[in-house]
Design a protein around this motif. Structure first.
Motif, PDB file in Angstrom:
ATOM      1  N   PHE A   5      -9.597  -6.115 -13.594  1.00 34.59           N
ATOM      2  CA  PHE A   5      -9.506  -5.222 -14.487  1.00 34.59           C
ATOM      3  C   PHE A   5      -7.493  -6.193 -15.293  1.00 34.59           C
ATOM      4  O   PHE A   5      -7.832  -5.728 -16.369  1.00 34.59           O
ATOM      5  N   LEU A   6      -6.508  -5.998 -14.597  1.00 32.82           N
ATOM      6  CA  LEU A   6      -5.126  -6.823 -14.802  1.00 32.82           C
ATOM      7  C   LEU A   6      -5.612  -7.873 -15.835  1.00 32.82           C
ATOM      8  O   LEU A   6      -5.450  -7.820 -17.339  1.00 32.82           O
ATOM      9  N   GLU A   7      -6.917  -8.386 -15.909  1.00 34.84           N
ATOM     10  CA  GLU A   7      -6.899 -10.053 -16.715  1.00 34.84           C
ATOM     11  C   GLU A   7      -6.966  -9.244 -18.054  1.00 34.84           C
ATOM     12  O   GLU A   7      -6.862 -10.086 -19.669  1.00 34.84           O
ATOM     13  N   GLY A   8      -8.592  -8.338 -17.660  1.00 34.07           N
ATOM     14  CA  GLY A   8      -8.713  -7.461 -19.392  1.00 34.07           C
ATOM     15  C   GLY A   8      -8.051  -6.996 -19.880  1.00 34.07           C
ATOM     16  O   GLY A   8      -7.785  -6.620 -21.295  1.00 34.07           O
ATOM     17  N   CYS A  46     -17.652  -6.151 -14.414  1.00 34.72           N
ATOM     18  CA  CYS A  46     -17.250  -4.852 -15.867  1.00 34.72           C
ATOM     19  C   CYS A  46     -16.207  -4.697 -15.735  1.00 34.72           C
ATOM     20  O   CYS A  46     -15.455  -4.255 -16.742  1.00 34.72           O
ATOM     21  N   MET A  47     -15.114  -5.352 -14.728  1.00 31.66           N
ATOM     22  CA  MET A  47     -13.956  -5.717 -15.031  1.00 31.66           C
ATOM     23  C   MET A  47     -13.177  -5.763 -15.441  1.00 31.66           C
ATOM     24  O   MET A  47     -12.448  -4.808 -16.229  1.00 31.66           O
ATOM     25  N   ALA A  48     -13.324  -6.611 -16.506  1.00 25.56           N
ATOM     26  CA  ALA A  48     -12.701  -7.040 -17.526  1.00 25.56           C
ATOM     27  C   ALA A  48     -12.806  -5.932 -18.537  1.00 25.56           C
ATOM     28  O   ALA A  48     -11.849  -5.796 -19.122  1.00 25.56           O
ATOM     29  N   PRO A  49     -14.188  -6.034 -18.841  1.00 29.61           N
ATOM     30  CA  PRO A  49     -13.790  -5.370 -20.480  1.00 29.61           C
ATOM     31  C   PRO A  49     -13.703  -3.782 -19.960  1.00 29.61           C
ATOM     32  O   PRO A  49     -13.207  -3.343 -21.082  1.00 29.61           O
ATOM     33  N   ALA A  68      -9.388   0.255 -20.865  1.00 26.79           N
ATOM     34  CA  ALA A  68      -8.442   1.108 -20.852  1.00 26.79           C
ATOM     35  C   ALA A  68      -6.938   0.812 -21.456  1.00 26.79           C
ATOM     36  O   ALA A  68      -6.081   2.044 -21.886  1.00 26.79           O
ATOM     37  N   SER A  69      -6.991  -0.222 -21.270  1.00 23.67           N
ATOM     38  CA  SER A  69      -5.745  -0.746 -22.577  1.00 23.67           C
ATOM     39  C   SER A  69      -5.793   0.394 -23.707  1.00 23.67           C
ATOM     40  O   SER A  69      -4.964   0.428 -24.863  1.00 23.67           O
ATOM     41  N   ILE A  75      -4.783   3.813 -23.354  1.00 24.98           N
ATOM     42  CA  ILE A  75      -3.647   3.748 -23.299  1.00 24.98           C
ATOM     43  C   ILE A  75      -2.851   3.553 -24.732  1.00 24.98           C
ATOM     44  O   ILE A  75      -1.891   4.173 -25.396  1.00 24.98           O
ATOM     45  N   SER A  76      -3.770   3.026 -25.411  1.00 24.99           N
ATOM     46  CA  SER A  76      -3.086   2.536 -26.964  1.00 24.99           C
ATOM     47  C   SER A  76      -2.914   3.575 -28.035  1.00 24.99           C
ATOM     48  O   SER A  76      -2.155   3.513 -29.063  1.00 24.99           O
ATOM     49  N   GLU A  77      -4.088   3.742 -27.766  1.00 20.47           N
ATOM     50  CA  GLU A  77      -4.274   5.190 -28.655  1.00 20.47           C
ATOM     51  C   GLU A  77      -3.211   5.938 -28.688  1.00 20.47           C
ATOM     52  O   GLU A  77      -2.962   7.264 -29.712  1.00 20.47           O
ATOM     53  N   ASN A  78      -3.054   6.647 -27.357  1.00 21.91           N
ATOM     54  CA  ASN A  78      -2.237   8.105 -26.879  1.00 21.91           C
ATOM     55  C   ASN A  78      -0.802   7.399 -27.127  1.00 21.91           C
ATOM     56  O   ASN A  78      -0.424   8.296 -26.493  1.00 21.91           O
TER      57      ASN A  78
END
Ligand SMILES: [Zn+2]
Ligand SMILES: [Zn+2]
Length: 239
Positions: free
Chosen positions: A111-114, A168-171, A176-177, A180-183
């Motif tokens: 997840f972090l890598e994605g 599914c974790m990396a996508p 999620a990023s 976050i970037s939208e908000n």
């Protein structure tokens, strides 16, 4: 990031994990060379592309986040038992229990890598190299995970489910990023810089461990050396 990149990220894991169904014994030697290749590529990717990118911000927090990432990976491996290196350290052939902690550790790692994938890079090639690095290093991980899940005695369908979950974790991290970037428009560049630094720390840990572990008793191996040079060379030509 184009939708196709999300798909590649997902498909790389599913295809290599599912290959265990068709090729029961992928040659250990081939797998080891693939590992050495991905380790060398990941390390060169950090040094040539990613580290210069994050340090160009001249932010003082970069180094701290690299260290946090490095030690976070140390902590994650308490759970994942180092499956991120693309091999199984603990043989649980007779355990017959679902490795929940391992799954959680691996999923957090992925997840972090994605997360840094969707940022604005000064050079678009950096994104593609990062994408290639994650896909490449997850091939042996997916094979190791699938072999281990099947060994643990769970049903094939369940094993496939957990493989897809990992895929599914990396996508999801990238998505999620994006959210976050939208908000959070104000501090976007520092957010992405710090998360990229964190992932560099993770990469530095796993790539050096992979390279270290891939040399048996420090014996010299021409195939491995050539593979490592190719891995580093691939990162170099995409500079
Ligand atoms: Zn290992
Ligand atoms: Zn990974």
């Amino acid at each position: 990031m184009p939708l196709f990149a999300y798909f590649l990220l997902w498909f790389g894991v599913v295809a290599s994990g599912a290959s265990v169904f068709f090729f029961s014994g992928i040659k250990a030697r081939v797998l080891k060379l693939l590992l050495a290749f991905s380790g060398a590529y990941l390390f060169a990717l950090c040094v040539l592309h990613l580290i210069p990118e994050v340090y160009s911000s001249h932010s003082k927090t970069v180094g701290i986040y690299i260290l946090i990432g490095f030690f976070l990976q140390v902590a994650l491996e308490i759970f994942s038992e180092g499956i991120e290196h693309g091999h199984i350290h603990v043989h649980r052939r007779h355990l017959h229990a679902f490795p929940l902690a391992l799954m959680i550790g691996l999923c957090v790692h992925s997840f972090l890598e994605g997360m840094p994938l969707v940022q604005h890079f000064s050079d678009e090639k950096t994104r593609n190299s990062l994408l290639a690095g994650i896909i490449l290093h997850h091939i042996p991980v997916a094979i190791a995970l699938m072999s281990m899940l099947l060994d643990s005695g769970i049903r094939k369908g369940s094993a496939l489910f957990y493989l897809i979950l990992f895929a599914c974790m990396a996508p999801l991290g990238a998505t999620a990023s994006n959210l976050i970037s939208e908000n959070n428009v104000s501090n976007l560049s520092s957010y992405f810089n710090n998360i990229m630094a964190l992932v560099i720390g993770i990469f530095l840990h796993i790539s050096t461990t992979i390279l270290f572990e891939s040399s048996e008793e420090h014996r010299f191996n021409y195939y491995k050396l050539i593979t490592i040079l190719f891995g580093a060379g691939l990162a170099l030509i995409s500079l």
